[in-house]
Design an enzyme around this catalytic site. Structure first.
Site, short mmCIF file in Angstrom:
data_model
loop_
_atom_site.label_atom_id
_atom_site.label_comp_id
_atom_site.label_asym_id
_atom_site.label_seq_id
_atom_site.Cartn_x
_atom_site.Cartn_y
_atom_site.Cartn_z
N LYS A 1 -10.49 -0.05 10.99
CA LYS A 1 -10.60 -1.31 10.25
C LYS A 1 -10.85 -2.47 11.20
O LYS A 1 -10.85 -3.63 10.81
CB LYS A 1 -9.33 -1.55 9.43
CG LYS A 1 -9.15 -0.52 8.30
CD LYS A 1 -8.08 -0.94 7.33
CE LYS A 1 -7.46 0.19 6.56
NZ LYS A 1 -8.24 0.64 5.41
N HIS B 1 0.88 -1.17 0.00
CA HIS B 1 0.00 0.00 0.00
C HIS B 1 0.92 1.23 0.00
O HIS B 1 2.02 1.18 0.54
CB HIS B 1 -0.84 -0.05 1.28
CG HIS B 1 -1.88 1.02 1.42
ND1 HIS B 1 -1.57 2.32 1.74
CD2 HIS B 1 -3.22 0.98 1.31
CE1 HIS B 1 -2.68 3.03 1.81
NE2 HIS B 1 -3.71 2.24 1.55
N GLN C 1 -4.63 -4.47 7.45
CA GLN C 1 -5.59 -5.47 6.99
C GLN C 1 -5.54 -6.76 7.80
O GLN C 1 -6.40 -7.62 7.64
CB GLN C 1 -5.34 -5.80 5.51
CG GLN C 1 -5.50 -4.62 4.57
CD GLN C 1 -6.90 -4.07 4.54
OE1 GLN C 1 -7.87 -4.79 4.79
NE2 GLN C 1 -7.03 -2.80 4.26
N CYS D 1 -4.77 2.40 -3.65
CA CYS D 1 -3.57 3.03 -3.09
C CYS D 1 -2.36 2.11 -3.29
O CYS D 1 -1.50 2.00 -2.40
CB CYS D 1 -3.73 3.38 -1.62
SG CYS D 1 -5.03 4.56 -1.29
N ASP E 1 2.92 -3.80 8.47
CA ASP E 1 1.73 -2.99 8.23
C ASP E 1 0.53 -3.89 8.51
O ASP E 1 0.20 -4.76 7.70
CB ASP E 1 1.75 -2.49 6.78
CG ASP E 1 0.41 -1.89 6.34
OD1 ASP E 1 -0.52 -1.85 7.15
OD2 ASP E 1 0.33 -1.47 5.17
#
Lengths: 405, 136
Positions: A225, A122, A202, A363, A199
């Site tokens: 999220k 991303h 997600q 993105c 990261d």
């Protein structure tokens, strides 16, 4: 035990609405998840019962606000198995968390040092490191993916070197749903002495994140999220690494002693949290974590697996549809294109039928170029989605395909 | 198919009573929008939206502004055809006095022209208005 999805959905007031006369089918969960009543109540309770600034009050409201705010930090620490609450830094979201790390590493990189990322990044986990490397004349290396969207593990291993200072990679790809074997990759990178940044934007909402077990040095994620509010997130950092991590923003809350000439910094976690924090956000995020933690995680994961399996099966049977990203280990995301149709057009027609998906480059422009597509349509699933909704998606897609032909 | 004028479009769209017919009409408009030469699709003419891209080429002749537009998405092309019906081959004054928001509202398509939509349509409208302002 199987998940009672009907009962679960009742806790999400937003899901009951209609869009243009059709029941809302919300399949944009990788962008943001909806919020259960428990989260809305916690935010409302903060503002109606104890809104005050934290850490500085000489009054009852501030004490109560501080208590709820710091208790929220404990909830996060417990949820991700942090060693201590001081390892939990509040941020505005994943992006800010990654920027705190990038800002720090940029001050330490030497010319010729290497930072490694992957092709599935991303922009938040790419541009940050790219800019850090540009500032310090370090080299950014990009680990390739296979055509199916899985990371090339062999290349990852081969590209590590004695100069690798930091490795950043997503737990789960937002555009493809690929789950990376982060524990294994972290171990490989640690052998070379590199810092490992995950990261987790997600990854976090699918449960079971244990930062100790992963073996990384940083894990960044967002509240929104994870069924919590926007504008709040967490950077978890290993205590020994965070201890002397360069300060990010300066101002109130983060200092120990200030004169007109110089200042000294306070202790963790406040040292990396300048200014009045997002108090309601932190409390809302903790409410989301507490809510999520009460669910039967195994049932949640098996339900999510079923949703993706059904979507994948119907996608494969759908004439003219191409799935983008079919890594063996995949979660939550079905990215696809319809032959001869632009993803934006597909999104328009689905939207008109009450189906919310995301279309575009997600993105991740370099990744789209790598895959040779202008963008994709992406349906992303969460625990409150039903198999009926997956069927609705494909009925609506059929209509879109017919109209656009 | 010759591109209809803005009043004709408002009438046409009012005639349909379900969304499928309306969108089919917009899709057909999009297909009939003359494509821009690939060579004209240069970086400086590109308006990038995160969902789709739009190109805009403009030139002025005898006090009238002529535009060519193109998008990689067909519905955006249809919406662009609606914009062209309002703006193409008009004087700067005509362009600047035309109420585009009211027009899209009459078409019941206002949600496609909000700045929040990443389709580049709003950006194109602003750009055309800028060009008209500069050409006054």
């Amino acid at each position: 035990m199987s998940l009672d999805v009907r009962a679960l959905r009742e806790q999400f007031p937003i899901l009951a609405q209609e869009i243009d006369g059709n029941p809302l089918v919300y399949l944009d969960n990788a962008a943001t998840t909806q919020k259960p009543q428990a989260v809305l109540d916690a935010i409302m309770a903060f503002y109606t019962q104890c809104n005050a600034n934290v850490h500085r009050g000489a009054h009852a409201l501030s004490d109560e606000a501080t208590r709820r705010y710091e208790k929220a930090r404990d909830s996060v620490a417990h949820f991700i198995h942090a060693n201590s609450r001081e390892e939990v830094i509040w941020t505005s979201g994943t992006t800010e968390g990654l920027n705190i790390v990038a800002n720090g590493i940029a001050q330490r990189l030497q010319e010729g040092d290497e930072v490694m990322v992957t092709q599935m990044e991303h922009h938040a986990d790419l541009v940050t490191w790219q800019q850090a490397c540009t500032r310090s004349r370090a080299i950014l290396k990009v680990v390739p993916i296979h055509d199916n969207g899985a990371l090339d593990i062999q290349a990852f291993e081969d590209m590590l070197s004695g100069r690798t200072r930091l490795v950043a990679l997503p737990h789960v790809s937002n555009a493809l749903g690929t789950v990376n074997p982060i524990k294994k990759l972290a171990a490989l990178a640690k052998q070379k002495g590199a810092l490992v940044v995950i990261d987790g934007a997600q990854g976090i909402a699918h449960g079971g994140v244990d930062v100790q077990d992963i073996g990384c040095d940083f894990y960044a994620f967002s509240g929104h999220k994870l069924f919590g509010p926007t504008g709040i997130g967490v950077l978890w950092g290993r205590g020994s690494v965070l201890e002397d991590w360069p300060v990010w923003q300066t101002g109130g809350e983060m200092i120990a002693r200030v004169s007109y000439e110089a200042s000294t910094w306070g202790a963790l976690p406040n040292r990396l949290e300048a200014g009045t924090p997002n108090i309601a956000g932190a409390i809302g995020m903790a409410a989301a974590i507490d809510w999520f933690s009460k669910l039967d995680l195994e049932a949640v994961q098996s339900h999510e697996k079923q949703l993706l399996a059904s979507a994948t099966e119907q996608a494969m049977a759908f004439d003219g549809l191409k799935i983008i990203g079919s890594a063996p280990d995949k979660i939550g995301v079905l990215s696809f294109i319809i032959d001869g149709s632009h993803p934006a057009d597909v999104g328009f027609i689905l939207d008109r039928q009450g189906i919310a998906i995301r279309t575009g480059d997600h993105c991740a422009q370099p990744l789209m170029r790598r895959l040779g597509v202008p963008g994709t349509a992406r349906a992303s699933f969460s625990l409150y989605n039903t198999l009926d909704e997956v069927d609705s998606l494909f009925r609506a897609l059929k209509k879109a395909q017919m109209m656009l032909a | 198919m010759k591109l209809p004028g803005s009043e004709e479009i408002v009438d046409d769209l009012a005639f349909f009573d379900d969304w499928e017919q309306r969108y089919q009409y917009i899709i057909d408009l999009g297909k009939s929008l003359p494509p821009m030469d690939e060579a004209d699709k240069t970086e400086d003419r590109l308006v990038r939206g995160c969902q789709s891209s739009v190109w805009l080429k403009a030139h002025r002749e005898n006090g009238v502004l002529h535009f060519a537009v193109d998008s990689d998405a067909i519905i955006v092309n249809g919406l662009l055809a609606l914009v062209m019906a309002a703006y193409n081959n008009k004087t700067p004054e005509q362009i600047l006095t035309f109420d585009i928001d009211d027009y899209f509202q009459q078409l019941d398509l206002e949600r496609h022209i909000t700045p929040t939509r990443g389709n580049g349509l709003r950006a194109i409208v602003s750009k055309i208005q800028d060009i008209a302002r500069e050409s006054r």
